[in-house]
Scaffold this active site. Structure first.
Site, PDB file in Angstrom:
ATOM      1  N   LYS A   1      40.020  43.357  46.269  1.00  0.00           N
ATOM      2  CA  LYS A   1      40.702  42.256  45.590  1.00  0.00           C
ATOM      3  C   LYS A   1      41.973  42.788  44.936  1.00  0.00           C
ATOM      4  O   LYS A   1      41.929  43.466  43.920  1.00  0.00           O
ATOM      5  CB  LYS A   1      39.789  41.623  44.528  1.00  0.00           C
ATOM      6  CG  LYS A   1      40.255  40.222  44.177  1.00  0.00           C
ATOM      7  CD  LYS A   1      40.152  39.857  42.724  1.00  0.00           C
ATOM      8  CE  LYS A   1      41.146  40.506  41.839  1.00  0.00           C
ATOM      9  NZ  LYS A   1      42.572  40.210  42.112  1.00  0.00           N
TER      10      LYS A   1
ATOM     11  N   GLY B   1      42.404  48.901  35.781  1.00  0.00           N
ATOM     12  CA  GLY B   1      42.995  47.744  35.108  1.00  0.00           C
ATOM     13  C   GLY B   1      42.672  47.828  33.628  1.00  0.00           C
ATOM     14  O   GLY B   1      42.437  48.924  33.105  1.00  0.00           O
ATOM     15  N   SER B   2      42.630  46.687  32.970  1.00  0.00           N
ATOM     16  CA  SER B   2      42.461  46.712  31.518  1.00  0.00           C
ATOM     17  C   SER B   2      41.007  46.966  31.124  1.00  0.00           C
ATOM     18  O   SER B   2      40.078  46.664  31.874  1.00  0.00           O
ATOM     19  CB  SER B   2      42.950  45.389  30.929  1.00  0.00           C
ATOM     20  OG  SER B   2      42.185  44.343  31.464  1.00  0.00           O
ATOM     21  N   THR B   3      40.852  47.484  29.927  1.00  0.00           N
ATOM     22  CA  THR B   3      39.520  47.795  29.406  1.00  0.00           C
ATOM     23  C   THR B   3      38.691  46.524  29.278  1.00  0.00           C
ATOM     24  O   THR B   3      37.493  46.518  29.615  1.00  0.00           O
ATOM     25  CB  THR B   3      39.680  48.497  28.036  1.00  0.00           C
ATOM     26  OG1 THR B   3      40.501  49.658  28.242  1.00  0.00           O
ATOM     27  CG2 THR B   3      38.350  48.923  27.454  1.00  0.00           C
TER      28      THR B   3
ATOM     29  N   VAL C   1      38.726  43.728  31.002  1.00  0.00           N
ATOM     30  CA  VAL C   1      38.217  43.249  32.290  1.00  0.00           C
ATOM     31  C   VAL C   1      37.112  44.175  32.799  1.00  0.00           C
ATOM     32  O   VAL C   1      36.064  43.729  33.263  1.00  0.00           O
ATOM     33  CB  VAL C   1      39.356  43.112  33.332  1.00  0.00           C
ATOM     34  CG1 VAL C   1      38.798  42.886  34.725  1.00  0.00           C
ATOM     35  CG2 VAL C   1      40.289  41.974  32.946  1.00  0.00           C
TER      36      VAL C   1
ATOM     37  N   GLU D   1      39.109  53.102  35.781  1.00  0.00           N
ATOM     38  CA  GLU D   1      40.161  53.727  34.978  1.00  0.00           C
ATOM     39  C   GLU D   1      40.866  52.587  34.260  1.00  0.00           C
ATOM     40  O   GLU D   1      41.339  51.646  34.901  1.00  0.00           O
ATOM     41  CB  GLU D   1      41.127  54.511  35.866  1.00  0.00           C
ATOM     42  CG  GLU D   1      40.461  55.682  36.592  1.00  0.00           C
ATOM     43  CD  GLU D   1      39.787  56.698  35.661  1.00  0.00           C
ATOM     44  OE1 GLU D   1      40.225  56.846  34.500  1.00  0.00           O
ATOM     45  OE2 GLU D   1      38.806  57.327  36.085  1.00  0.00           O
TER      46      GLU D   1
ATOM     47  N   CYS E   1      49.795  53.131  32.559  1.00  0.00           N
ATOM     48  CA  CYS E   1      48.643  53.351  31.682  1.00  0.00           C
ATOM     49  C   CYS E   1      48.882  54.593  30.832  1.00  0.00           C
ATOM     50  O   CYS E   1      48.347  54.724  29.746  1.00  0.00           O
ATOM     51  CB  CYS E   1      47.383  53.499  32.512  1.00  0.00           C
ATOM     52  SG  CYS E   1      47.636  54.629  33.869  1.00  0.00           S
TER      53      CYS E   1
ATOM     54  N   GLU F   1      46.980  48.618  22.845  1.00  0.00           N
ATOM     55  CA  GLU F   1      47.782  48.798  24.063  1.00  0.00           C
ATOM     56  C   GLU F   1      48.722  47.591  24.206  1.00  0.00           C
ATOM     57  O   GLU F   1      48.272  46.440  24.230  1.00  0.00           O
ATOM     58  CB  GLU F   1      46.887  48.890  25.309  1.00  0.00           C
ATOM     59  CG  GLU F   1      47.706  49.178  26.559  1.00  0.00           C
ATOM     60  CD  GLU F   1      46.865  49.327  27.838  1.00  0.00           C
ATOM     61  OE1 GLU F   1      46.044  48.440  28.111  1.00  0.00           O
ATOM     62  OE2 GLU F   1      47.065  50.327  28.557  1.00  0.00           O
TER      63      GLU F   1
HETATM   64  P1  NAD Z   1      44.089  43.586  34.582  1.00  0.00           P
HETATM   65  O1  NAD Z   1      42.833  44.084  33.932  1.00  0.00           O
HETATM   66  O2  NAD Z   1      44.692  42.335  34.074  1.00  0.00           O
HETATM   67  O3  NAD Z   1      43.839  43.351  36.148  1.00  0.00           O
HETATM   68  C1  NAD Z   1      43.299  44.370  36.962  1.00  0.00           C
HETATM   69  C2  NAD Z   1      42.591  43.705  38.131  1.00  0.00           C
HETATM   70  O4  NAD Z   1      41.463  42.993  37.640  1.00  0.00           O
HETATM   71  C3  NAD Z   1      43.446  42.689  38.890  1.00  0.00           C
HETATM   72  O5  NAD Z   1      43.162  42.759  40.260  1.00  0.00           O
HETATM   73  C4  NAD Z   1      42.973  41.374  38.310  1.00  0.00           C
HETATM   74  O6  NAD Z   1      43.155  40.274  39.179  1.00  0.00           O
HETATM   75  C5  NAD Z   1      41.500  41.658  38.105  1.00  0.00           C
HETATM   76  N1  NAD Z   1      40.859  40.801  37.112  1.00  0.00           N
HETATM   77  C6  NAD Z   1      41.448  40.139  36.083  1.00  0.00           C
HETATM   78  N2  NAD Z   1      40.514  39.452  35.398  1.00  0.00           N
HETATM   79  C7  NAD Z   1      39.334  39.691  35.994  1.00  0.00           C
HETATM   80  C8  NAD Z   1      37.991  39.287  35.742  1.00  0.00           C
HETATM   81  N3  NAD Z   1      37.692  38.495  34.719  1.00  0.00           N
HETATM   82  N4  NAD Z   1      37.010  39.746  36.556  1.00  0.00           N
HETATM   83  C9  NAD Z   1      37.293  40.591  37.565  1.00  0.00           C
HETATM   84  N5  NAD Z   1      38.548  40.996  37.865  1.00  0.00           N
HETATM   85  C10 NAD Z   1      39.551  40.569  37.073  1.00  0.00           C
HETATM   86  O7  NAD Z   1      45.128  44.803  34.541  1.00  0.00           O
HETATM   87  P2  NAD Z   1      46.622  44.849  35.075  1.00  0.00           P
HETATM   88  O8  NAD Z   1      47.461  43.999  34.170  1.00  0.00           O
HETATM   89  O9  NAD Z   1      46.704  44.620  36.534  1.00  0.00           O
HETATM   90  O10 NAD Z   1      46.966  46.391  34.837  1.00  0.00           O
HETATM   91  C11 NAD Z   1      47.272  46.880  33.587  1.00  0.00           C
HETATM   92  C12 NAD Z   1      46.092  47.566  32.954  1.00  0.00           C
HETATM   93  O11 NAD Z   1      45.602  48.573  33.838  1.00  0.00           O
HETATM   94  C13 NAD Z   1      46.457  48.290  31.679  1.00  0.00           C
HETATM   95  O12 NAD Z   1      45.434  48.113  30.728  1.00  0.00           O
HETATM   96  C14 NAD Z   1      46.543  49.754  32.122  1.00  0.00           C
HETATM   97  O13 NAD Z   1      46.351  50.685  31.090  1.00  0.00           O
HETATM   98  C15 NAD Z   1      45.476  49.808  33.150  1.00  0.00           C
HETATM   99  N6  NAD Z   1      45.699  50.906  34.101  1.00  0.00           N
HETATM  100  C16 NAD Z   1      44.935  52.037  33.954  1.00  0.00           C
HETATM  101  C17 NAD Z   1      45.132  53.125  34.794  1.00  0.00           C
HETATM  102  C18 NAD Z   1      44.316  54.369  34.641  1.00  0.00           C
HETATM  103  O14 NAD Z   1      44.338  55.212  35.531  1.00  0.00           O
HETATM  104  N7  NAD Z   1      43.587  54.532  33.541  1.00  0.00           N
HETATM  105  C19 NAD Z   1      46.090  53.051  35.801  1.00  0.00           C
HETATM  106  C20 NAD Z   1      46.843  51.878  35.944  1.00  0.00           C
HETATM  107  C21 NAD Z   1      46.619  50.815  35.084  1.00  0.00           C
END
Ligand code: NAD
Length: 575
Positions: free
Chosen positions: A246, A299-301, A303, A327, A361, A457
């Site tokens: 996804k 993605g975000s913590t 989620v 991550e 991130c 963040e």
């Molecule tokens: P996000 O959490 O908004 O989205 C990440 C993914 O999750 C997307 O595909 C999104 O569609 C999906 N998603 C959103 N809501 C969901 C739900 N309720 N259930 C399941 N899936 C869902 O994050 P983003 O805005 O795409 O990315 C930014 C975040 O990612 C920041 O918090 C950043 O720190 C983190 N990040 C971490 C690393 C790492 O290696 N630690 C690397 C890159 C980004």
């Protein structure tokens, strides 16, 4: 007889028979691949060199041409299940963040039924893929790396620039070099892993059979790194798993091109199934399915926590315990010692905090500066910030583009308003969203070490500085360790070696990637394996052997050459 016939026609039996027929209908008709004899070795991996895109360079001309042609296209992005493209007609748009009325693509949204179909397709593909010689699976990704190095480079870079508003350098190090590195290094790590075998002797042969997981892996990818989008589905696939992917709504164009590139590289249908659409609707089906074998998330913590909670609620449904790899967020720090080099520190804060608009991130977002060097640092940093050019990323003189979308723009604007009321804004502080989502690089100063801009963040180009008394070095290290729930990246700047040691030990658990006299961003595959702990994730280090371990389930096999023929042991005799 009659009762057996009745039982056979029950609804579950009919469903099982139907799915069996469907499996047969698409079962491969060719004979299984004959195995090679001989130990094959993957090519030794090397990091892909970063191209300069300097004036007059051939890569600049090719990329500029692709940017121009892509800006005039409007791509119709389908769902891809079992190698078949599906168009639902229920679409959403992908736009340029720096020119948000410009539509680059329309993507078709998957429904819960499509998720079920993708799970069935992944099951069918697994029958063959899991049993391929691993070297043949590796060859698909090595070929993908070479395609991205050559014919696909300008397309994937241009899609990342236009769709995610990265400058050419930020796109090149991400969507080209890092993804090429993932696809070159992971096969070499897989080889190392497969080579690890237990001890044996003349009486027995012990072996580890590194099986893929039973079921499918659900890969959910973020907007901010095309390389991560490419790595999360392919790392489990390399180890023999089949995947539902996804992609993020705001990085759809680059994700789609990666899917097409993988198809060209020879990825069999159904190994990775591409499911754009509503994350909650798609996740609800995937995360509650009996065959969920693993989650590969970045993605975000918040989620990730919600996904983990859903998995916990569904525990009794699963055939196996799902592997959960995530991550997540960061609140990354730079701490300077009075012995720090002020110029190097200023450059590290500017690059680490503002490149890609602070949407890494790993971006530096809280900095701790001793009072003795603060005036000199502030002057240089404000000077640099005033020089940073922001705008359309097709103009290569810009250092920054726009933030990703309206939601992010509003969230960051809220933090700027807070800073204007509750702290001191030393540079930037301006948000302009009419044409593109632009936020000026911003430097904030606060006297309160618990101020929310030092703890939360923001994911935007906002760096908050806390100035400490030189004598309070130890206290400051303690504050850094405890002010945020995250532990992703951090850096110390000091010329005094003792101070470097003190920071490294006091902050041992405050960052999964720790830098000495360097900015906390820009990890390279094979050089700085990446990931954090605490609220920043499971720290499974993307692009390393540690990550690949999560996608296998080893079976121990003991073969005895001459099994005992008498049940009695020698001790059983008293004579
Ligand atoms: P996000 O959490 O908004 O989205 C990440 C993914 O999750 C997307 O595909 C999104 O569609 C999906 N998603 C959103 N809501 C969901 C739900 N309720 N259930 C399941 N899936 C869902 O994050 P983003 O805005 O795409 O990315 C930014 C975040 O990612 C920041 O918090 C950043 O720190 C983190 N990040 C971490 C690393 C790492 O290696 N630690 C690397 C890159 C980004």
């Amino acid at each position: 007889m009659a009762s057996t016939a009745t039982t056979d026609r029950s609804a579950p039996a009919r469903a099982a028979a139907a799915s069996h027929q469907a499996d047969e209908a698409i079962a491969p008709t060719s004979a299984p691949l004959a195995g090679f004899s001989g130990t094959r070795r993957v090519p030794p991996p090397v990091n892909e060199p970063v191209k300069s895109y300097a004036p007059g360079s051939p890569e600049k001309a090719v990329l500029k041409a692709r940017l121009a042609s892509m800006a005039n296209e409007r791509v119709d992005i389908p769902i891809v299940i079992g190698g078949k493209e599906i168009r639902t007609g229920d679409t959403a748009q992908s736009v340029m963040p720096h020119d948000h009325r410009h539509v680059l693509a329309d993507y078709h949204k998957a429904t819960p039924q499509h998720v079920e179909q993708a799970i069935a397709a992944s099951r069918r593909a697994a029958a063959e893929w899991a049993n391929w010689a691993w070297e043949d699976r590796a060859a698909v990704f090595l070929r993908a790396a070479e395609l991205l190095t050559t014919t696909w480079r300008s397309t994937v870079n241009a899609a990342t620039m236009l769709g995610q508003s990265k400058t050419v350098f930020q796109a090149e190090i991400d969507s080209a070099c890092e993804l090429i590195d993932f696809w070159r290094f992971n096969p070499a790590y897989a080889q190392e892993l497969y080579e690890e075998q237990p001890i044996s002797n003349n009486t027995m042969w012990n072996q580890l059979d590194y099986r893929p997981l039973e079921g499918f892996v659900y890969a959910v990818t973020p907007f901010n790194f095309t390389s991560i989008a490419g790595n999360l589905p392919t790392a489990p696939a390399l180890m023999g798993n089949t995947v539902l992917w996804k992609p993020a709504a705001s990085a759809m164009l680059s994700a789609y091109y990666i899917m097409k590139l993988l198809e060209e590289a020879g990825l069999p249908p159904g190994v990775i199934n591409f499911l754009p659409g509503d994350p909650v609707a798609i996740s609800n089906v995937a995360l509650s399915h009996r065959d969920l074998a693993g989650v590969h998330f970045t993605g975000s913590t918040a989620v990730f926590n919600s996904m983990w909670q859903t998995i916990g609620t569904n525990m009794s449904r699963y055939a196996s315990y799902p592997r959960i790899v995530g991550e997540t967020g960061g609140k990354d720090f730079i701490v300077a010692h009075p012995s720090a080099d002020v110029q190097a520190l200023a450059v590290a804060i500017a690059r680490g905090g503002f490149e890609y608009q602070g949407q890494k991130c790993s971006a530096a977002s809280r900095v701790y500066i001793p009072r003795s060097i603060w005036p000199a640092l502030r002057e240089r940093l404000v000077g640099i910030i005033e020089e940073l050019k922001m705008g359309d990323i097709t103009d290569f003189t810009n250092f920054m583009g726009a933030v990703i979308d309206d939601r992010s723009f509003k969230k960051i604007s809220g933090y700027l308003d807070d800073a204007k009321k509750n702290a001191k804004v030393l540079a930037g502080g301006i948000a302009k969203g009419e044409d593109g989502y632009f936020i000026k690089p911003t430097l904030v100063e606060t006297t309160d070490p618990g101020y929310r801009l030092l703890c939360e963040e923001i994911f935007g180009p906002v760096v908050t500085a806390h100035v400490y008394d030189d004598a309070k070095w130890d206290d400051t290290l303690r504050i850094i360790d405890t002010t945020s729930p995250y532990a992703l990246t951090g850096a110390v700047f000091a010329n005094d070696r003792r101070a470097v040691r003190e920071a490294a030990m006091a902050l041992r658990n405050a960052a999964g990637n720790f830098y000495v006299n360097d900015k906390p961003t820009g990890a390279v595959v094979g050089q700085q394996p990446f990931g954090g702990a605490r609220g920043s994730g499971t720290n499974d280090k993307a692009g390393s052997k540690l990550n690949l371990v999560r996608w296998i389930s080893a079976r121990s096999v003991k073969e005895t050459f001459a099994p005992p023929l008498d049940y009695r042991y020698p001790f059983m005799s008293e004579a």
